[in-house]
Design an enzyme around this catalytic site. Structure first.
Site, PDB file in Angstrom:
ATOM      1  N   ALA A 297       0.850  -1.374  -0.072  1.00  0.00           N
ATOM      2  CA  ALA A 297      -0.074   0.122  -0.102  1.00  0.00           C
ATOM      3  C   ALA A 297       0.994   1.175   0.128  1.00  0.00           C
ATOM      4  CB  ALA A 297      -0.957  -0.038   1.242  1.00  0.00           C
ATOM      5  N   LEU A 298       1.322   1.556  -1.275  1.00  0.00           N
ATOM      6  CA  LEU A 298       2.194   2.741  -1.484  1.00  0.00           C
ATOM      7  C   LEU A 298       1.018   4.106  -1.896  1.00  0.00           C
ATOM      8  CD1 LEU A 298       4.794   4.345  -1.502  1.00  0.00           C
ATOM      9  CD2 LEU A 298       5.253   3.434  -3.612  1.00  0.00           C
TER      10      LEU A 298
ATOM     11  N   ALA B 258      -0.727  10.630  -4.364  1.00  0.00           N
ATOM     12  CA  ALA B 258       0.454  10.220  -4.416  1.00  0.00           C
ATOM     13  C   ALA B 258       0.765   8.862  -5.430  1.00  0.00           C
ATOM     14  CB  ALA B 258       1.355   9.698  -3.034  1.00  0.00           C
TER      15      ALA B 258
ATOM     16  N   ARG C 115       9.908  -4.513 -10.546  1.00  0.00           N
ATOM     17  CA  ARG C 115       9.982  -3.943 -12.197  1.00  0.00           C
ATOM     18  C   ARG C 115      10.610  -5.259 -12.767  1.00  0.00           C
ATOM     19  NH1 ARG C 115      11.255   2.172 -10.082  1.00  0.00           N
ATOM     20  NH2 ARG C 115       9.154   2.776  -9.624  1.00  0.00           N
TER      21      ARG C 115
ATOM     22  N   ARG D 136      -4.308 -19.423 -41.597  1.00  0.00           N
ATOM     23  CA  ARG D 136      -5.251 -18.496 -42.159  1.00  0.00           C
ATOM     24  C   ARG D 136      -4.747 -18.293 -43.609  1.00  0.00           C
ATOM     25  NH1 ARG D 136     -10.045 -15.917 -43.042  1.00  0.00           N
ATOM     26  NH2 ARG D 136      -9.811 -13.729 -43.671  1.00  0.00           N
TER      27      ARG D 136
ATOM     28  N   GLN E 162       5.349 -11.534 -46.955  1.00  0.00           N
ATOM     29  CA  GLN E 162       6.315 -10.833 -46.395  1.00  0.00           C
ATOM     30  C   GLN E 162       6.115  -9.624 -45.230  1.00  0.00           C
ATOM     31  OE1 GLN E 162       9.378  -9.982 -49.672  1.00  0.00           O
ATOM     32  NE2 GLN E 162      10.088 -11.933 -49.217  1.00  0.00           N
TER      33      GLN E 162
ATOM     34  N   GLN F   5      -3.158  -7.008 -35.658  1.00  0.00           N
ATOM     35  CA  GLN F   5      -3.236  -6.862 -37.009  1.00  0.00           C
ATOM     36  C   GLN F   5      -2.918  -7.986 -37.786  1.00  0.00           C
ATOM     37  OE1 GLN F   5      -3.507  -3.593 -37.635  1.00  0.00           O
ATOM     38  NE2 GLN F   5      -3.515  -3.863 -39.956  1.00  0.00           N
TER      39      GLN F   5
ATOM     40  N   GLU G   9       3.571  -0.394 -11.216  1.00  0.00           N
ATOM     41  CA  GLU G   9       5.033  -0.368 -10.751  1.00  0.00           C
ATOM     42  C   GLU G   9       6.070   0.671 -11.101  1.00  0.00           C
ATOM     43  OE1 GLU G   9       6.760  -4.074  -9.266  1.00  0.00           O
ATOM     44  OE2 GLU G   9       4.569  -4.990  -9.053  1.00  0.00           O
TER      45      GLU G   9
ATOM     46  N   THR H 155       5.292   4.076 -13.787  1.00  0.00           N
ATOM     47  CA  THR H 155       4.928   4.484 -15.483  1.00  0.00           C
ATOM     48  C   THR H 155       6.067   4.242 -16.446  1.00  0.00           C
ATOM     49  OG1 THR H 155       5.376   6.898 -15.257  1.00  0.00           O
ATOM     50  CG2 THR H 155       3.138   5.959 -14.900  1.00  0.00           C
TER      51      THR H 155
HETATM   52  N1  COS Z   1      17.013   2.253  -3.912  1.00  0.00           N
HETATM   53  C1  COS Z   1      17.293   2.561  -2.611  1.00  0.00           C
HETATM   54  N2  COS Z   1      17.186   3.981  -2.386  1.00  0.00           N
HETATM   55  C2  COS Z   1      16.468   4.735  -3.341  1.00  0.00           C
HETATM   56  C3  COS Z   1      16.023   4.283  -4.526  1.00  0.00           C
HETATM   57  C4  COS Z   1      16.285   2.809  -4.824  1.00  0.00           C
HETATM   58  N3  COS Z   1      15.862   2.319  -6.038  1.00  0.00           N
HETATM   59  N4  COS Z   1      15.425   5.210  -5.245  1.00  0.00           N
HETATM   60  C5  COS Z   1      15.480   6.239  -4.528  1.00  0.00           C
HETATM   61  N5  COS Z   1      15.991   5.932  -3.375  1.00  0.00           N
HETATM   62  C6  COS Z   1      16.528   6.863  -2.015  1.00  0.00           C
HETATM   63  C7  COS Z   1      17.219   7.992  -2.671  1.00  0.00           C
HETATM   64  O1  COS Z   1      18.598   7.795  -2.466  1.00  0.00           O
HETATM   65  C8  COS Z   1      17.019   9.137  -1.697  1.00  0.00           C
HETATM   66  O2  COS Z   1      17.841   9.034  -0.530  1.00  0.00           O
HETATM   67  P1  COS Z   1      18.405  10.121   0.252  1.00  0.00           P
HETATM   68  O3  COS Z   1      17.331  11.137   0.314  1.00  0.00           O
HETATM   69  O4  COS Z   1      18.898   9.530   1.354  1.00  0.00           O
HETATM   70  O5  COS Z   1      19.465  10.842  -0.704  1.00  0.00           O
HETATM   71  C9  COS Z   1      15.577   9.045  -1.354  1.00  0.00           C
HETATM   72  O6  COS Z   1      15.342   7.501  -1.708  1.00  0.00           O
HETATM   73  C10 COS Z   1      14.663   9.704  -2.333  1.00  0.00           C
HETATM   74  O7  COS Z   1      14.774   9.794  -3.615  1.00  0.00           O
HETATM   75  P2  COS Z   1      14.633  10.618  -4.849  1.00  0.00           P
HETATM   76  O8  COS Z   1      15.044  12.056  -4.240  1.00  0.00           O
HETATM   77  O9  COS Z   1      15.124   9.945  -6.053  1.00  0.00           O
HETATM   78  O10 COS Z   1      13.122  10.580  -4.635  1.00  0.00           O
HETATM   79  P3  COS Z   1      11.974  11.290  -5.720  1.00  0.00           P
HETATM   80  O11 COS Z   1      10.647  11.914  -4.969  1.00  0.00           O
HETATM   81  O12 COS Z   1      12.613  12.178  -6.673  1.00  0.00           O
HETATM   82  O13 COS Z   1      11.402  10.283  -6.553  1.00  0.00           O
HETATM   83  C11 COS Z   1      11.042   8.605  -8.012  1.00  0.00           C
HETATM   84  C12 COS Z   1      11.839   9.135  -7.249  1.00  0.00           C
HETATM   85  C13 COS Z   1      10.187   9.366  -9.115  1.00  0.00           C
HETATM   86  C14 COS Z   1      11.847   7.424  -8.852  1.00  0.00           C
HETATM   87  C15 COS Z   1       9.898   7.430  -7.254  1.00  0.00           C
HETATM   88  O14 COS Z   1       9.023   8.379  -6.585  1.00  0.00           O
HETATM   89  C16 COS Z   1       9.096   6.441  -8.035  1.00  0.00           C
HETATM   90  O15 COS Z   1       9.797   5.458  -8.343  1.00  0.00           O
HETATM   91  N6  COS Z   1       8.056   6.912  -8.384  1.00  0.00           N
HETATM   92  C17 COS Z   1       6.984   5.745  -8.912  1.00  0.00           C
HETATM   93  C18 COS Z   1       6.537   4.991  -7.863  1.00  0.00           C
HETATM   94  C19 COS Z   1       5.835   3.842  -8.460  1.00  0.00           C
HETATM   95  O16 COS Z   1       6.517   3.087  -8.936  1.00  0.00           O
HETATM   96  N7  COS Z   1       4.299   3.389  -7.976  1.00  0.00           N
HETATM   97  C20 COS Z   1       3.576   2.558  -8.538  1.00  0.00           C
HETATM   98  C21 COS Z   1       2.921   1.943  -7.420  1.00  0.00           C
HETATM   99  S1  COS Z   1       3.517   1.001  -6.529  1.00  0.00           S
HETATM  100  S2  COS Z   1       2.945  -0.702  -7.276  1.00  0.00           S
END
Ligand code: COS
Length: 382
Positions: free
Chosen positions: A123-124, A129, A243, A268, A279, A336, A363, A365
């Protein structure tokens, strides 16, 4: 654990036969009834599929990532709704616990997750968000030895069946971004949790997503996963792995679609010969095959790197990005090649075309994968 070649082949072969003999005949029924039959869920549990990624010490198969990807490719050869049954236990619903859980937390829950006795959810996502997952607003206020959770989560896979949620919630309201977020293991039976109706979706009928709300839910402090403020990193590392798994599923669906296209194109006839002889049809098949091979190679190479202990944030995003876009193109070409039959429900191609659309969204976009890939590339200097 890395299986020896023979055990691995046996496992892959068992899953392949299960998919062909038990799951594929039920695809239309599952789509129509929006439900995977209970007996199939039991058979999946008997095969150990809920525990693919859970360490053997806790009753799982403890597969290496490469082997898990090979199984995910096999499961991809049928409606993705079937994989979704085990998807959260294998991936986003369990891996926070596997990677960050205390020995007590692991011993309490992992065996039940591995056996399929309980279902888990991650639950993220929240209404405000989605891609900006650090903007989590769900609050977790410390009160003695409990945290009190208040907030709303959105589009949570398997929430209707889940007995255990990994919930990302803000413990520090003064820190707006990632640093103020913590992760919690939240049992479904705590008072104050409401799970909404399954959403009506474009595809993957049989797999369900729900809104979940937390209203004054008192979670023992012992259920915090990792340190306070580490919840965002827990989520990101869970997603790195998730991912890659989704990339593997995309490869499986693409291989299935290509096989369907070959069978149809050989059978077909138009202008007096099988359309496989033309082709322009061959060109579409060649593009699909080439892209599927490239995605398979990328996914498995990334899995091997992860198994070797390397950080694969970039490669996991690249795998998911390329494989999910690839399967979208393969599904489009399949429609197609099938022509009118591709648009008609009976052949199942239009169903897969709809099913694969979400791979480019959940997971993370494709655009979020691009952000991750670009950032990491810049960080690595190439
Ligand atoms: N592994 C470990 N740490 C990570 C990480 C990873 N893959 N990605 C980011 N972090 C850490 C960063 O190092 C940073 O730590 P510090 O503050 O100590 O430096 C912190 O997390 C924040 O990272 P960042 O600044 O990159 O965060 P952003 O808010 O810019 O967001 C994205 C990064 C956009 C990549 C992230 O929000 C994301 O993946 N969004 C999509 C979410 C998603 O996939 N949702 C789908 C639903 S869940 S099924």
């Amino acid at each position: 654990m890395a299986f020896d070649a023979e055990t691995r082949e046996q496992l892959i072969d068992t899953v392949r036969r299960f998919v062909a003999e038990r799951l594929r005949p039920l695809e239309a029924q599952v789509a129509e009834q929006d439900r995977v039959p209970d007996e199939i869920v039991r058979e999946m549990a008997d095969l150990g599929l809920f525990g693919l990624s859970i360490p053997e010490a806790f009753g799982g198969l403890g597969l290496a990532m490469e082997d898990e990807c090979l199984v995910a490719i096999e499961l991809g050869r049928t409606s993705p709704a079937f994989r979704s049954v085990i998807g959260t236990n294998v991936g986003i619903g369990s891996q926070g616990l596997v990677m960050f859980g205390t020995p007590e937390q692991k011993a309490k829950w992992l065996p039940k997750i591995a056996s399929g006795e309980i279902v888990t959810s991650f639950a993220l996502t929240e209404p405000e968000a989605g891609s900006d997952s650090a903007a989590v607003q769900t609050r977790a206020r410390r009160e003695g030895d409990v945290y009190v959770l208040d907030g709303a989560k959105r589009y949570i896979t398997n929430a209707g069946k889940a007995q255990l949620f990994t919930v990302m919630a803000r413990t520090d309201p003064d820190r707006k971004g990632a640093g103020g977020v913590s992760a919690f293991l939240v049992p479904r039976d705590l008072p104050g949790i409401t799970v909404g109706k399954p959403e009506k979706k474009m595809g993957q009928q049989g797999a369900h997503i729900h809104d979940v709300s937390f209203d004054g839910v008192r979670v023992p402090a012992a259920n915090r996963l990792g340190e306070e403020g580490e919840g965002f990193k827990v989520a990101m590392q869970v997603l790195d792995r998730g991912r890659l798994h989704i990339g593997a599923v995309c490869v499986g669906v693409a291989e299935r679609l290509i096989a369907d296209c070959v069978a149809y194109a050989n059978e077909r006839k138009q202008f007096g010969q099988p359309i496989a002889q033309f082709q322009l049809i061959q060109g579409m098949l060649a593009d699909s095959k080439t892209e599927a091979l490239a995605a398979r190679a990328l996914v498995l190479e990334t899995a091997r790197k992860r198994d070797a202990g390397e950080s694969v944030t970039l490669e996991a995003s690249a795998s998911k990005y390329f494989a999910s876009e690839m399967v979208g193109r393969v599904a489009d070409r399949a429609v197609q090649i099938f022509g009118g039959a591709g648009y008609v429900a009976d052949y199942g191609i239009e169903r897969l075309y709809r099913d694969v659309r979400i791979f480019r969204i959940y997971e993370g976009t494709s655009q979020i994968q691009q952000v991750v890939i670009a950032r990491e590339t810049l960080k690595r200097g190439g």
